[in-house]
Design a protein around this motif. Structure first.
Motif, PDB file in Angstrom:
ATOM      1  N   ASP A 192       3.576   9.171   3.259  1.00 53.53           N
ATOM      2  CA  ASP A 192       4.345   9.147   1.998  1.00 53.53           C
ATOM      3  C   ASP A 192       5.760   8.637   2.236  1.00 53.53           C
ATOM      4  O   ASP A 192       6.278   7.811   1.477  1.00 53.53           O
ATOM      5  N   LEU A 193       6.366   9.158   3.311  1.00 51.99           N
ATOM      6  CA  LEU A 193       7.752   8.751   3.603  1.00 51.99           C
ATOM      7  C   LEU A 193       7.809   7.250   3.884  1.00 51.99           C
ATOM      8  O   LEU A 193       8.696   6.542   3.407  1.00 51.99           O
TER       9      LEU A 193
ATOM     10  N   ARG B 185       5.734   4.925   2.881  1.00 54.47           N
ATOM     11  CA  ARG B 185       5.502   4.169   1.638  1.00 54.47           C
ATOM     12  C   ARG B 185       6.804   4.062   0.839  1.00 54.47           C
ATOM     13  O   ARG B 185       7.190   2.983   0.394  1.00 54.47           O
ATOM     14  N   ASP B 186       7.518   5.185   0.710  1.00 56.09           N
ATOM     15  CA  ASP B 186       8.789   5.181  -0.039  1.00 56.09           C
ATOM     16  C   ASP B 186       9.813   4.259   0.613  1.00 56.09           C
ATOM     17  O   ASP B 186      10.476   3.473  -0.061  1.00 56.09           O
TER      18      ASP B 186
ATOM     19  N   ALA C  75       8.931   0.713   0.150  1.00 52.35           N
ATOM     20  CA  ALA C  75       9.179   0.303  -1.241  1.00 52.35           C
ATOM     21  C   ALA C  75      10.663  -0.004  -1.440  1.00 52.35           C
ATOM     22  O   ALA C  75      11.024  -0.829  -2.282  1.00 52.35           O
ATOM     23  N   ARG C  76      11.489   0.630  -0.619  1.00 52.46           N
ATOM     24  CA  ARG C  76      12.936   0.366  -0.728  1.00 52.46           C
ATOM     25  C   ARG C  76      13.372  -0.767   0.205  1.00 52.46           C
ATOM     26  O   ARG C  76      14.546  -0.968   0.457  1.00 52.46           O
TER      27      ARG C  76
ATOM     28  N   THR D 140       9.595   6.906  10.836  1.00 52.22           N
ATOM     29  CA  THR D 140      10.091   7.289   9.492  1.00 52.22           C
ATOM     30  C   THR D 140      11.372   8.131   9.612  1.00 52.22           C
ATOM     31  O   THR D 140      12.281   7.985   8.799  1.00 52.22           O
TER      32      THR D 140
ATOM     33  N   GLU E 196      13.491  16.612   4.400  1.00 50.42           N
ATOM     34  CA  GLU E 196      12.440  15.719   3.882  1.00 50.42           C
ATOM     35  C   GLU E 196      11.178  15.711   4.745  1.00 50.42           C
ATOM     36  O   GLU E 196      10.171  15.129   4.362  1.00 50.42           O
TER      37      GLU E 196
END
Ligand code: G6P
Length: 612
Positions: free
Chosen positions: A107-108, A110-111, A114-115, A127, A152
Motif C-alpha cells: 500500500d505504501l 502504491r501511494d 502515485a506521487r 518504502t 505509517e
C-alpha cells in the motif's frame, strides 16, 4: 533475521569497525551485506551480494571514508538476494538498514509511486526510506520525519538511520525486532544484539517495544511509542565480545560437535549438585512456579529446538506425570490455542532466544496468564528477558547454522527440569533421583567415547552422499531424534530426508523403499527394540539398505540384516536419546563434507529467524 550495526563516532574508522561487527552478525543472514558511511556531511554506500567476504574485498579495493556508518547482513524476505536489494537503502539525504518485515509495504509503495516516487528495489524496506525522505522534503526535522514515518508503518522492524548533513546524529527504532544501544566513551552504537556492539562497548541498553532513539556522540535520548522521553536501564554485558574461532577444525559445525563433552558437562553442572546427587533449578523459588499444581505443560519452539521439546515431552509425561502439549511456534501462535485458566505452565526452547514465532508464542501465553519458563542459550536475549524463569544452556556461542551442541545442551537442561518436576510431584524417590543424576553425569564421558566413531561415520557418509533421498526411523524417544537426523541432513547436504516414527513405516514411507534409498534406524536395545527390529526386517525384505545405529546388544540381535552399523556405547536409557544425537550429527556433517556443500552457512538458511 538480518544483522544491524550502527557506529556514531569521531574516530576515522567506520568501515573496518562495521565490517568487524558484521562478521559477528553473519549468523543472522548472509545473502548480501552492505555499509553506508557519513563523512563531512556526505553519505556513501557499498553493497555486495553473497557472503560478507565479497563486501570486504570491495572495500579493500575502494575504501570508504567516515567515522560514522551503518551496516547490514541480509537474509532475504522481500526481494531476491541481489546487490540492488542489499541494505543500506538510500533516498536522497537519508540512508537506513532494516531488520524485519513491513507488512503494509505494498500500500505504501502504491501511494509513493502515485506521487511520482521511483523505486529501485524489490524490498519492503525501500518504502521506509522514501517516506523519510518525503517528510524531510516537507521541511521536517529528522526526528519529526522518523516519528511520522513510524506511525505509517505496520509490521516488525529494527532500524538504524543516518542523515546527510547531520554528522552527529543517528536514529534507531524498534517494533517487533530487537535493537540495542551501545554506550561508548564519546561514541554511540546501535546493534541488533549485544554481540554486534561487543567489540566497542559492554554497556548496552535494550530498547523496549515501540521505542525509538536519537544518538549523538556524547549522549542519547529514548522515546517510547507515544513519543514521551523515557529512561531505560544500562546493562553491562560481559563475555559477548570474544569472536568465535574455528581453531584447528575445518568447520564451526565440526568444532561444535566435538565440544559436546564440555558443553553437556557445563549445562548439567548448572542443574546437578554433583556432591549431593540432586537436581536444583536455580531461580525457581522466586517464580511461584509450583510443579505440584501444574496440570498442563505447553512446550513451544521452532526447528531443532522443537525436536528437543518432542524428546522432553516423554520425560515430563513419563517421569513427572504432567500432561504435555508440544507445538511448533508458528502454528501455536495463530491457532489461538485454548489455555488452561489455572494449572497451565508454558515452556519455550530457543538457542538464540530471538526466534520471532517463539517470542510471539511466549507473549500469547503470558497474556493468557500462564507462568513461563525458557531454555535458552543466549542469556541476554529477548525470550530470556521476558520469561519468569530462565534455564540457561551453557553451550557457548553456536556459529554453525545447523544446531548441534545447543540441541544436546537443551536436552540436558530439559532432562534436569523433568527430574526436578518429578521430584517436586513425589513421582520419584531419592534413590531414583540419584540414579537419574548419575545417568546425566555420565553423559559427557559417553560423548567423548562416541566421538571416537568420527572416522568410521566419515566412511559411511561416502555412500549416503550419493543418495537422493534418505529415510530416518525411530520409536518413542528416538522418533524426534530421527526427525532431527533428517533435518540435519537436509539442512547441510541438501539431500532430501524424512524422519518417521518406525511404526508409521507401513502407512506410507515403505512405498519409497528401494536399493537407492538408505534407511537410518536409530534404535538402542530398549523396551521397543523388538518392534523396531520387525520394521528393520520389513525394509530389508524390500531391498532397502539399512544403517542401524544401536548398542552392542541391539546390533547382535539385528545380525546381518543391516548393511551398515554404528555401534554406540551402552548407556542409561534415560539419557540415551541425548547421546544418540551425536551419531546423527556426524552422519549429516560428513555427508555434507563429502558433497562439498557450505557446511557452516548452508544456502537459504539463517541461524536466527527473527521474522515470522
Ligand atoms: C533456525 C536455525 C535452526 C534453529 C531454529 C530455531 O531455523 O537454523 O538451527 O533450530 O531456527 O532457532 P532457536 O534460536 O529458536 O533455537
Amino acid at each position: 533475521m538480518c544483522g544491524i550495526i550502527g557506529v556514531l563516532s569521531t574516530k576515522e574508522a567506520a568501515a573496518p569497525r562495521l565490517l568487524e561487527s558484521l562478521s559477528r552478525l553473519e549468523y543472522r543472514g548472509y545473502d548480501s551485506a552492505g555499509i553506508a558511511t557519513l563523512s563531512k556531511g556526505r553519505l556513501s554506500r557499498s553493497r555486495a551480494a553473497g557472503k560478507l567476504d565479497n563486501l570486504r574485498r570491495q572495500l579493500t579495493d575502494a575504501p570508504m571514508p567516515g567515522s560514522s556508518g551503518i551496516g547490514h547482513t541480509r537474509w532475504a524476505t522481500h526481494g531476491r538476494p541481489t546487490t540492488t536489494n542489499a541494505h543500506p537503502h538510500q533516498s536522497g539525504p537519508v540512508v537506513l538498514v532494516h531488520n524485519g518485515i513491513i507488512e503494509n509495504f505494498r500500500d505504501l509503495r502504491r501511494d509513493l509511486e502515485a506521487r511520482g516516487q521511483v523505486f529501485e528495489t524489490e524490498t519492503d524496506t525501500e518504502t521506509i526510506v522514501h517516506l523519510l525522505a518525503d517528510h524531510l522534503g516537507a521541511g521536517k526535522t529528522p526526528q519529526q520525519a522518523v516519528a511520522d514515518t513510524l506511525d505509517e508503518l505496520d509490521g516488525a522492524f529494527a532500524l538504524a538511520i543516518l542523515f546527510e548533513g547531520h554528522d552527529d546524529l543517528m536514529i534507531g527504532a524498534r517494533r517487533g525486532s530487537p535493537l540495542v544501544i551501545g554506550v561508548g566513551e564519546g561514541e554511540m552504537f546501535l546493534g541488533s544484539d549485544a554481540l554486534a556492539v561487543a567489540p566497542f562497548t559492554h554497556r548496552v541498553i535494550y530498547l523496549e517495544e515501540g521505542d525509538w532513539c536519537e544518538l549523538r556522540t556524547d549522549g542519547y535520548q529514548i522515546h517510547d511509542q507515544v513519543g514521551a522521553v523515557v529512561d531505560r536501564p544500562v546493562s553491562i554485558v560481559q563475555g559477548a565480545g570474544a569472536a568465535a574461532e574455528k581453531g584447528n577444525y575445518r568447520h564451526f559445525m565440526q568444532k561444535e560437535i566435538c565440544e559436546q563433552p564440555e558443553t553437556t558437562a557445563r549445562t548439567i553442572a548448572a542443574y546437578v549438585d554433583a556432591l549431593d546427587q540432586s537436581v536444583v533449578l536455580p531461580g525457581l523459588a522466586e517464580t511461584q512456579i509450583d510443579w505440584t499444581k501444574v496440570s498442563q505443560l505447553h512446550m513451544v519452539a521452532c526447528g531443532t529446538a522443537y525436536y528437543a521439546a518432542c524428546v522432553a515431552e516423554y520425560w515430563f509425561e513419563q517421569l513427572a506425570g504432567i500432561p504435555v502439549k508440544t507445538d511448533i511456534a508458528s502454528e501455536f501462535r495463530y491457532r489461538a490455542p485454548a489455555l488452561p485458566s489455572s494449572g497451565g505452565l508454558s515452556l519455550f526452547i530457543s538457542q538464540s532466544g530471538e526466534t520471532a514465532d517463539t517470542l510471539a508464542a511466549l507473549r500469547y501465553c503470558k497474556a493468557a496468564g500462564l507462568k513461563s519458563v525458557a531454555v535458552v542459550n543466549v542469556a541476554t536475549s529477548s525470550i530470556a528477558r521476558e520469561v519468569d524463569l530462565v534455564l540457561p544452556t551453557l553451550a557457548g556461542p553456536e556459529i554453525g547454522v545447523a544446531s548441534t551442541k545447543a540441541f544436546t545442551a537443551q536436552l540436558c537442561a530439559l532432562a534436569a527440569c523433568a527430574i526436578a518436576a518429578a521430584k517436586a510431584r513425589g513421582r520419584i524417590d531419592r534413590e531414583r533421583e540419584i540414579a537419574l543424576t548419575e545417568a546425566l553425569s555420565s553423559l559427557p564421558r559417553l560423548f567423548a567415547d562416541t566421538l571416537a566413531l568420527d572416522q568410521s561415520v566419515a566412511g559411511l557418509a561416502r555412500d549416503l552422499s550419493r543418495a537422493r533421498d534418505v529415510i530416518y526411523l525411530g520409536r518413542g524417544l528416538y522418533y524426534p531424534i530421527a526427525m532431527e537426523g533428517a533435518l540435519k541432513l537436509k539442512e547441510i547436504s541438501y539431500i532430501h530426508a524424512e524422519g518417521y516414527a518406525s511404526g508409521e513405516l507401513k502407512h506410507g514411507p515403505i512405498a519409497l523403499i528401494d536399493e537407492a534409498t538408505p534407511v537410518v534406524f536409530v534404535a538402542p536395545d530398549d523396551a521397543l527394540f523388538e518392534k523396531s527390529l520387525s520394521n528393520l526386517e520389513e525394509v530389508v525384505a524390500r531391498g532397502g539398505k539399512v544403517l542401524l545405529v544401536s548398542d552392542a546388544s541391539g546390533l547382535s540381535k539385528a545380525g546381518d540384516a543391516p548393511t551398515h552399523t554404528i555401534q554406540m556405547p551402552a548407556c542409561d536409557p534415560f539419557v540415551a536419546p541425548i547421546l544418540y544425537a551425536l551419531p546423527i550429527q556426524l552422519i549429516a556433517y560428513h555427508t555434507a563434507v563429502e558433497k562439498g556443500t557450505d557446511v557452516d552457512q548452508p544456502r537459504n538458511l539463517a541461524k536466527s529467524v527473527t521474522v515470522e
